[in-house]
Scaffold this motif. Structure first.
Motif, short mmCIF file in Angstrom:
data_model
loop_
_atom_site.label_atom_id
_atom_site.label_comp_id
_atom_site.label_asym_id
_atom_site.label_seq_id
_atom_site.Cartn_x
_atom_site.Cartn_y
_atom_site.Cartn_z
N GLN A 166 33.98 13.51 -13.49
CA GLN A 166 33.51 12.21 -13.95
C GLN A 166 32.32 11.75 -13.10
O GLN A 166 32.37 11.80 -11.88
CB GLN A 166 34.63 11.17 -13.83
N MET A 167 31.25 11.27 -13.77
CA MET A 167 30.10 10.78 -13.01
C MET A 167 29.22 9.90 -13.89
O MET A 167 28.62 10.37 -14.85
CB MET A 167 29.28 11.95 -12.47
N ILE A 168 29.17 8.61 -13.55
CA ILE A 168 28.34 7.65 -14.28
C ILE A 168 27.46 6.90 -13.28
O ILE A 168 27.94 6.44 -12.25
CB ILE A 168 29.19 6.63 -15.08
N THR A 169 26.17 6.77 -13.61
CA THR A 169 25.22 6.03 -12.78
C THR A 169 24.70 4.82 -13.54
O THR A 169 24.26 4.94 -14.69
CB THR A 169 24.03 6.93 -12.36
N PHE A 170 24.76 3.66 -12.90
CA PHE A 170 24.24 2.42 -13.46
C PHE A 170 23.01 1.99 -12.67
O PHE A 170 23.03 1.97 -11.43
CB PHE A 170 25.28 1.30 -13.39
N THR A 171 21.93 1.66 -13.37
CA THR A 171 20.74 1.09 -12.73
C THR A 171 20.68 -0.39 -13.09
O THR A 171 20.86 -0.75 -14.26
CB THR A 171 19.46 1.81 -13.21
N PHE A 172 20.44 -1.22 -12.09
CA PHE A 172 20.46 -2.67 -12.28
C PHE A 172 19.05 -3.25 -12.24
O PHE A 172 18.14 -2.69 -11.60
CB PHE A 172 21.35 -3.32 -11.22
N SER A 173 18.89 -4.38 -12.89
CA SER A 173 17.57 -5.02 -12.98
C SER A 173 17.05 -5.48 -11.63
O SER A 173 15.83 -5.66 -11.46
CB SER A 173 17.64 -6.22 -13.94
N ASN A 174 17.93 -5.67 -10.65
CA ASN A 174 17.50 -6.15 -9.33
C ASN A 174 17.08 -5.01 -8.39
O ASN A 174 16.84 -5.24 -7.21
CB ASN A 174 18.62 -6.97 -8.67
N GLY A 175 16.99 -3.78 -8.91
CA GLY A 175 16.61 -2.63 -8.07
C GLY A 175 17.80 -1.88 -7.51
O GLY A 175 17.65 -0.93 -6.74
#
Length: 581
Positions: A512-521
């Motif tokens: 299992q591997m999920i990456t989230f990128t956020f608007s704040n960097g």
């Protein structure tokens, strides 16, 4: 005796039939004791499943059973590997194999790295394959892997696993280590590799005169592993003054008597004796290797008198900056930078990306583990590219492309030269790290994990993130007050940043591997461990150059981590155990 215990013993006997004659009496004794005690759960743990390939080959504790490292499983593994090599290379009997070992051992089961190396040699020699067996303990970087010098990746891991399953019964000569060690097919590569290795790393010594006159005092600990003599030799190769060795930890000892965990990744607890020696000798820097010397930790004494243990990401920033700085001095031609590459794993800091953007060289991410970085580096080198550095947040650094793997020995010498150079300018490592962040943008990271033994809970946790809010194939768009701008799922192969929504990096449904990128960097990756009952998280806040309000950035990252834990991990509902303090 209950049914479960009978079943375990029956499976064990039917799998191995009469071949489980106690060749190693200590291992046999451990099994007999467990049966006598009717220790069903312990026996299940030993015999329920065979070792599997993880991020760095086959790894398991030493002990009895097919899930552990012992004489039998080493023979079975080597037989399968030998057969796979015979199928892959028609000239295997001309080429041969290299086998090395470190100092680890498990006296209760009679297992040791040296014993296992002898058994592996016996297997290959029984098939007429030349064996280059090191005559003494070596660090992992001395032993190459596949023919390209990098670790094994798919499809070889699957092919080897299949071959192991097809060759479980020990061949007649596989146990005969005495004869094997007398065979003319056996050679000792120790001296030659030792000479070639230290010759190769000297190409990365750029300030020999500074090293010779340096007044910096450095302490080194090998934490009861194999690193001591090799790091001393590496310092000598760079004309650095020998580091002070922590006497209680410099000699190999498989019991690791002075530490709870022999891993410098654990931080200050492993370095207590190092700090004491440094304080006594007036040293300002501590270097520490793990037991097989492929990782490196660094600590520095601050003006306050406290010691700062740098994270793997911080050392990646320092070593990456230093190696580029040295390369630039050697290659003033501005066009040359277009051929230059640095790599890191996808869960590591993005600091190299920021440096690459400003300086003009190439940066690439790979999947977690040096098997991916080593193989990618090999591909680039074969294309005529220059690969000068690769790192992972788990204190692993490839500072010399002669070894396509993490290497704590060459990294120690290169770090020693960096410290000596900075000292001539009256700059500490901490000050230089701040300079790097001021120039390229602060990259603040926070990594940890939860323990979970229930695979159903783990599956449910990740499935919920893929079907968020009850909507099928729908990922979250926010986490608490934080807006999510992109999602990459390397289990399913989804990447919202790509036009076709397909991930560029290789995918695997077995983890299992999920990456989230956020608007704040911010960037956060959640992944399962290949070898431990852990759900890990890696978070980083990447600020633009000029944004130097560190207190605010740390608070922002802390808040983001809290939101991820609360909304995505749900530790209370899922009964997750936090990382032990």
């Amino acid at each position: 005796m209950n049914v479960d215990l009978c079943w375990i013993c029956f499976v064990f006997i039917t799998k191995f039939g009469n071949i489980f004659i106690p060749q190693n009496p200590k291992t046999a004794s451990m099994v007999q004791e467990l049966v006598k005690e009717k220790a069903v759960e312990a026996l299940k743990k030993c015999f329920a499943s065979r070792m599997e390939f993880g991020t760095a080959g086959l790894r398991a504790a030493m002990g009895p059973g097919i899930s552990c490292m012992n004489d039998l499983t080493i023979i079975q593994t080597t037989q399968g590997f030998c057969c796979y090599l015979e199928q892959s290379f028609g000239n295997l009997k001309e080429r041969g194999v290299v086998i090395g070992y470190d100092a680890r051992a498990h006296p209760p089961s009679g297992g040791s790295s040296k014993r296992f190396a002898s058994l592996a040699a016996a297997v290959f020699i029984s098939r007429g394959v030349p064996v280059h067996l090191f005559s003494d303990i070596t660090p992992t970087p001395f032993v190459v892997y596949w023919e390209n010098g990098a670790q094994i990746v798919s499809p070889h891991d699957k092919g080897i696993s299949k071959a192991i399953e097809e060759n479980l019964e020990p061949w007649p000569e596989s146990w005969n280590t005495e004869e094997a060690l007398k065979s003319p097919l056996l050679k000792d590569p120790y001296q030659d590799v030792h000479t070639q290795y230290f010759k190769a790393i000297q190409k990365h010594c750029h300030h020999r005169e500074i090293n010779k006159s340096s007044q910096v005092k450095i302490v080194h600990t090998s934490v009861h592993g194999v690193g001591h003599t090799f790091v001393q030799s590496a310092f000598k190769a760079f004309d650095l003054h020998p580091p002070y060795a922590v006497e209680e930890q410099k000699d190999p000892d498989p019991e690791f008597p002075t530490v709870k965990y022999p891993n410098p990744e654990e931080g200050e607890g492993v370095l207590t004796l190092s700090f004491a020696l440094a304080d006594k000798e007036g040293a300002s820097v501590v270097l520490a290797n793990d037991p097989d010397a492929d990782r490196l930790a660094i600590a520095e004494k601050q003006e306050s008198g406290q010691w700062r243990v740098f994270s793997g990401n911080e050392l990646g920033a320092l070593l990456g900056w230093w190696i580029f700085h040295c390369w630039r001095q050697q290659n003033p031609d501005t066009a040359a930078v277009k051929n230059l590459y640095m790599l890191s794993s996808t869960v590591s800091s993005k600091i190299l990306r920021a440096i690459a953007l400003k300086e003009g060289f190439h940066f690439e991410e790979t999947l977690t583990g040096f098997k991916w970085m080593g193989n990618r580096a090999r591909d680039l080198l074969d294309q005529g590219k220059t690969v000068v550095f690769a790192f992972e947040e788990a204190i692993g650094y490839m500072c010399c492309s002669a070894v396509l793997d993490k290497d704590g020995v060459s990294a120690a010498a290169i770090a020693g030269e960096m410290v000596s150079y900075l000292a001539t300018k009256n700059i500490s490592l901490s000050q230089q790290l701040t300079t790097i962040y001021e120039e390229y943008g602060y990259h603040i990271s926070k990594n940890s994990y939860f323990i979970c033994h229930d695979q159903d809970v783990i599956r449910s946790l990740f499935d919920r993130l893929r079907n968020y809010g009850g909507q099928k194939d729908s990922y979250p768009t926010e986490c608490g007050r934080f807006s999510i701008s992109a999602v990459r799922d390397l289990t399913t192969g989804y990447d919202s940043n790509q036009t076709d929504k397909k991930a560029v990096l290789p995918t695997s449904r077995s983890s299992q591997m999920i990456t989230f990128t956020f608007s704040n960097g911010g960037v956060a990756t959640m992944r399962t461990s290949g070898t431990e009952p852990k759900i890990k998280y890696y978070t980083e806040l990447c600020a633009a150059p000029g944004n130097s309000d560190v207190t605010h950035l740390k608070k922002e990252l802390d808040d983001l981590v809290d939101a991820i834990v609360e909304n995505f991990f749900e530790p209370v509902k899922n009964k997750l155990q936090p990382k032990p303090e």
